[in-house]
Write a protein that holds these residues in place. Structure first.
Motif, PDB file in Angstrom:
ATOM      1  N   GLU A 380       0.831  -1.207   0.000  1.00 41.92           N
ATOM      2  CA  GLU A 380       0.000   0.000   0.000  1.00 41.92           C
ATOM      3  C   GLU A 380       0.861   1.251   0.000  1.00 41.92           C
ATOM      4  N   ASN A 381       1.997   1.202   0.700  1.00 46.98           N
ATOM      5  CA  ASN A 381       2.873   2.376   0.744  1.00 46.98           C
ATOM      6  C   ASN A 381       3.388   2.733  -0.640  1.00 46.98           C
ATOM      7  N   THR A 382       3.697   1.716  -1.457  1.00 47.16           N
ATOM      8  CA  THR A 382       4.152   1.985  -2.818  1.00 47.16           C
ATOM      9  C   THR A 382       3.086   2.733  -3.596  1.00 47.16           C
ATOM     10  N   ILE A 383       1.834   2.304  -3.450  1.00 48.68           N
ATOM     11  CA  ILE A 383       0.727   2.953  -4.163  1.00 48.68           C
ATOM     12  C   ILE A 383       0.514   4.372  -3.649  1.00 48.68           C
ATOM     13  N   ILE A 384       0.459   4.533  -2.332  1.00 51.02           N
ATOM     14  CA  ILE A 384       0.221   5.843  -1.736  1.00 51.02           C
ATOM     15  C   ILE A 384       1.342   6.818  -2.108  1.00 51.02           C
ATOM     16  N   ASN A 385       2.574   6.342  -2.023  1.00 53.51           N
ATOM     17  CA  ASN A 385       3.711   7.227  -2.273  1.00 53.51           C
ATOM     18  C   ASN A 385       3.895   7.567  -3.747  1.00 53.51           C
ATOM     19  N   SER A 386       3.204   6.836  -4.627  1.00 54.33           N
ATOM     20  CA  SER A 386       3.313   7.123  -6.064  1.00 54.33           C
ATOM     21  C   SER A 386       2.388   8.250  -6.508  1.00 54.33           C
ATOM     22  N   ARG A 387       1.571   8.764  -5.597  1.00 51.91           N
ATOM     23  CA  ARG A 387       0.539   9.736  -5.949  1.00 51.91           C
ATOM     24  C   ARG A 387       1.109  10.960  -6.674  1.00 51.91           C
ATOM     25  N   THR A 388       2.128  11.566  -6.088  1.00 55.95           N
ATOM     26  CA  THR A 388       2.719  12.759  -6.697  1.00 55.95           C
ATOM     27  C   THR A 388       3.375  12.435  -8.027  1.00 55.95           C
TER      28      THR A 388
END
Length: 398
Positions: A380-388
């Motif tokens: 999930e962190n990979t997905i969340i951190n890819s937002r920008t």
């Protein structure tokens, strides 16, 4: 020197786009740090195998009986085939005999052996597009031609388009549901219409019957109350090919199977041909160790809610970036449309994503130019951190 075919294949940028991005991802992670690279390239399930599978592995590993690691019938251990027949009987709503099952080295060898058992050089296999890229190679390996057929705007089946491509050379139609790369699950109504079209074709063409090959490694990974409908009651010349790579998170163990429809009047001949095709491919038999493991643990309960949660988070990330996509109904992929300013050049846009440390597979490798695939079987962190990064890539200058 190597064959011209492989020289051409190795120089074809679309032939191994997924693996290429995976390998480039390893380089980027070494350079920038794993936490700063958003690798959505490979459908490599990251959920832990269920405890029942892990317990079965330990139990089988301690088996010291003489012959525990020896040859068996090419089609597999009796107890494993019995377990798979029980599994398919429940899913397909018909009674399946173990004689209808051939254990294989993953779903890949199951598909390849099925095609080899059916096809002669120059004959054709029809597949809705977009599709899993390796189908092209499986068919070409046996001298056949893969015939892609466009789907509807929402990637549902275009039955009329499929009907228009059926002819005396057609030996099979491949259906992958849930679909890789779109996450589409073909409905009961769609599959009924497809089977009706195949039955009509058989009636009009003097009994020439294309097989319906159902590639189902993602069958259990579905969302929002959707189910994959049984196919055996609909069409006798149907075959299930599948594996435990995705649902039990065992892709590297290479264990799968072929299951013929028990209602097929030539099921015995087909199974004999598929077993021979599998044997002479060089596999000989499915791995003994994991045949025994799966026989004990195929029905392990799995919680797929993490994939659904990641899907929902990723859709919000994509909405924020203004990217269009097909809402997945199953599997763990999202198929996204390339922004308009790239004029459908998915390879170019995937390069832009890579410059923002996002790794995805271009749609051209799946037979659908202008789109790209995101595999969200990641943290999930990979997905969340890819937002920008997604937002900046989508709004970058061409």
């Amino acid at each position: 020197m190597i064959s011209q075919y492989f020289q051409n294949l190795l120089n074809d940028k679309t032939a191994s786009a997924i693996r290429k991005m995976f390998e480039e991802g390893k380089i980027l992670k070494q350079k920038y740090g794993e936490e700063n690279v958003y690798d959505f390239s490979l459908g490599n399930p990251d959920l832990k195998p269920p405890q029942k599978v892990l317990d079965a592995i330990k139990e089988v590993a301690l088996d010291e009986r003489n012959g525990a690691h020896g040859y068996m019938s090419n089609a597999g251990y009796d107890e494993t085939r019995e377990a798979m027949a029980k599994k398919e009987s429940a899913q397909q709503k018909v009674s399946v005999d173990p004689s209808c099952v051939v254990m294989t080295v993953g779903a890949a060898s199951a598909i390849s052996a099925t095609i080899k058992a059916l096809i002669m050089p120059g004959e054709e296999v029809v597949v809705p597009s977009p599709f899993f890229a390796e189908y092209t190679h499986y068919v070409h390996n046996h001298g056949g031609n893969l015939i892609p057929v466009s789907t509807m705007a929402d990637f549902s089946l275009d039955i009329d388009a499929i009907k228009s491509r059926l002819n005396e050379k057609t030996v099979a139609v491949i259906i992958n549901s849930p679909n890789n790369p779109t996450g589409k699950v073909y409905s009961k109504e769609e599959m009924h219409s497809l089977c009706q079209a195949l039955r009509e074709f058989v009636e009009k063409n003097g009994g020439h019957y294309p097989y319906l090959i159902c590639d189902e490694p993602y069958r259990d990974i579905v969302y929002d109350g959707i189910e994959v409908p049984p196919i055996f009651p609909e069409y006798p010349y149907s075959v299930i090919v599948t594996s435990f790579a995705k649902n039990l998170s065992l892709p590297g163990e290479r264990i799968g199977y072929i299951c013929a429809n028990p209602l097929n009047p030539e099921k015995s001949q087909f199974i004999a041909a598929a077993t021979m095709a599998f044997r002479i491919s060089g596999c000989v038999n499915a791995p003994a160790f994991f045949q025994r493991v799966i026989a004990k643990s195929w029905d392990a309960e799995v919680d797929f809610s993490p994939y659904r949660r990641r899907r929902d988070i990723l859709m919000e990330v994509l909405d924020n970036a203004g990217l269009e996509y097909c809402r997945p109904q199953g599997a763990f992929y999202i198929f996204c449309k390339v922004p308009a300013k790239w004029n459908g050049d998915d390879s170019a846009f995937v390069d832009v994503l890579e410059r923002h440390h996002i790794l995805c597979a271009p749609g051209v490798g799946f037979g659908k130019k202008g789109w790209f695939r995101i595999a969200y079987c990641v943290s999930e962190n990979t997905i969340i951190n890819s937002r920008t990064a997604f937002y900046e890539a989508a709004h970058s200058k061409k």
